[in-house]
Design a protein around this motif. Structure first.
Motif, PDB file in Angstrom:
ATOM      1  N   THR A 145      16.917 -23.011  44.937  1.00 35.75           N
ATOM      2  CA  THR A 145      17.159 -22.858  46.374  1.00 35.75           C
ATOM      3  C   THR A 145      17.718 -21.481  46.682  1.00 35.75           C
ATOM      4  O   THR A 145      17.352 -20.865  47.690  1.00 35.75           O
ATOM      5  N   GLN A 146      18.585 -20.997  45.819  1.00 39.64           N
ATOM      6  CA  GLN A 146      19.145 -19.656  46.024  1.00 39.64           C
ATOM      7  C   GLN A 146      18.036 -18.608  46.026  1.00 39.64           C
ATOM      8  O   GLN A 146      18.020 -17.698  46.871  1.00 39.64           O
ATOM      9  N   MET A 147      17.087 -18.732  45.110  1.00 40.55           N
ATOM     10  CA  MET A 147      15.980 -17.779  45.063  1.00 40.55           C
ATOM     11  C   MET A 147      15.127 -17.864  46.325  1.00 40.55           C
ATOM     12  O   MET A 147      14.699 -16.855  46.876  1.00 40.55           O
ATOM     13  N   LEU A 148      14.909 -19.083  46.812  1.00 43.09           N
ATOM     14  CA  LEU A 148      14.144 -19.264  48.046  1.00 43.09           C
ATOM     15  C   LEU A 148      14.866 -18.616  49.227  1.00 43.09           C
ATOM     16  O   LEU A 148      14.263 -17.883  50.020  1.00 43.09           O
ATOM     17  N   CYS A 149      16.165 -18.886  49.324  1.00 44.38           N
ATOM     18  CA  CYS A 149      16.937 -18.399  50.475  1.00 44.38           C
ATOM     19  C   CYS A 149      17.218 -16.907  50.409  1.00 44.38           C
ATOM     20  O   CYS A 149      17.670 -16.316  51.402  1.00 44.38           O
ATOM     21  N   ALA A 150      16.964 -16.296  49.264  1.00 43.38           N
ATOM     22  CA  ALA A 150      17.130 -14.847  49.159  1.00 43.38           C
ATOM     23  C   ALA A 150      15.997 -14.102  49.851  1.00 43.38           C
ATOM     24  O   ALA A 150      16.084 -12.895  50.053  1.00 43.38           O
ATOM     25  N   GLN A 151      14.951 -14.817  50.244  1.00 46.81           N
ATOM     26  CA  GLN A 151      13.801 -14.201  50.909  1.00 46.81           C
ATOM     27  C   GLN A 151      13.987 -14.287  52.433  1.00 46.81           C
ATOM     28  O   GLN A 151      14.040 -15.387  52.993  1.00 46.81           O
ATOM     29  N   PRO A 152      14.109 -13.153  53.121  1.00 56.39           N
ATOM     30  CA  PRO A 152      14.343 -13.168  54.576  1.00 56.39           C
ATOM     31  C   PRO A 152      13.313 -13.989  55.347  1.00 56.39           C
ATOM     32  O   PRO A 152      13.670 -14.739  56.269  1.00 56.39           O
ATOM     33  N   ASP A 153      12.036 -13.864  54.988  1.00 53.41           N
ATOM     34  CA  ASP A 153      11.004 -14.614  55.713  1.00 53.41           C
ATOM     35  C   ASP A 153      11.195 -16.115  55.525  1.00 53.41           C
ATOM     36  O   ASP A 153      10.972 -16.900  56.463  1.00 53.41           O
ATOM     37  N   ALA A 154      11.589 -16.518  54.319  1.00 52.70           N
ATOM     38  CA  ALA A 154      11.814 -17.938  54.049  1.00 52.70           C
ATOM     39  C   ALA A 154      12.990 -18.461  54.865  1.00 52.70           C
ATOM     40  O   ALA A 154      12.937 -19.577  55.394  1.00 52.70           O
ATOM     41  N   ARG A 155      14.047 -17.661  54.973  1.00 51.46           N
ATOM     42  CA  ARG A 155      15.206 -18.092  55.764  1.00 51.46           C
ATOM     43  C   ARG A 155      14.822 -18.296  57.222  1.00 51.46           C
ATOM     44  O   ARG A 155      15.232 -19.276  57.851  1.00 51.46           O
TER      45      ARG A 155
END
Length: 234
Positions: free
Chosen positions: A44-54
């Motif tokens: 989840t941390q890796m996912l949320c590190a992506q601005p577009d994903a956030r």
């Protein structure tokens, strides 16, 4: 119309960007959340590190909770839950993860003029904290200055909705016309308070133009210290 000091019986006060700068606070809270996720939900941390994903998760959270645009905490926690699900982590971690964010959210750094202003204002008027966000004056340690606190999540709407301002007046048993609202946002604080029948002092630290005619604030100040000087004769 100039400020009528004789009419003021209470003061409502915005929090973010009025008493402290909000974006450095949010950035620290985001970092604390990312650090926690790195330990407990690394996917989840890796996912949320992506601005577009956030951004996509926030939009999805808004769709998941229709009618909750005013509730920053609910939207934030839902976005975390959706991120955990999408990354394949345990969605039940959302509550603990959100609390990490929220705790850091309360660690604010006050503007230099904020504490003296709170001391000055609270000696003269009952103060009501009035915020669209999820800052908590009790958790921050400022509760002794305030007679009441009103948040958008409890009212079911957000500034500039007049119901927010009316709730603030009701909490200290005065008419809206007897409240001076102080805030930095020309639309949410300024137009909202004026439309609700309050007097309004616009805290304009950045010397921005007022762009909401025919509404006009009763007072424009560059800092809370200047506001206190203006109110000293009340």
């Amino acid at each position: 119309m100039p400020l009528d000091l004789s009419q003021i019986r209470a003061v409502s006060l915005d929090l973010d960007d009025t008493l402290w700068p909000v974006w450095p606070t949010i950035a620290r809270a985001e970092t604390a959340l990312q650090d926690w996720l790195h330990q407990h939900a690394p996917a989840t941390q890796m996912l949320c590190a992506q601005p577009d994903a956030r951004l996509a998760l926030r939009a999805q959270a808004a769709r998941s909770l229709p009618g909750s645009a005013h509730d920053m905490s609910a939207l934030r926690q839902e976005a975390i839950r959706l991120a955990l699900l999408q990354a394949g982590d345990d969605p039940q971690l959302a509550s603990a993860a959100f609390e990490v964010f929220l705790a850091e959210r309360q660690r604010v750094e006050l503007f230099e003029d904020a504490l003296p202003a709170l001391e000055f204002l609270s000696r003269r008027y009952p103060l009501v904290a009035l915020s669209n966000g999820n800052a908590d004056v009790s958790r921050i340690g400022l509760q002794h200055f305030f007679a009441a606190s009103v948040g958008a999540h409890e009212v079911g709407c957000a500034k500039p909705d007049a119901r927010m301002f009316q709730r603030a007046a009701d909490r200290v048993d005065v008419a809206a016309s007897q409240v001076l609202h102080i805030g930095d946002d020309a639309l949410h604080d300024g137009v909202g308070a004026l439309a609700a029948g309050m007097q309004m002092a616009w805290l304009n630290r950045a010397a921005k133009p007022w762009e909401h005619a025919p509404w006009e604030p009763h007072l424009i100040v560059a800092g809370l210290d200047a506001l206190c000087i203006h109110l000293a004769d009340a």
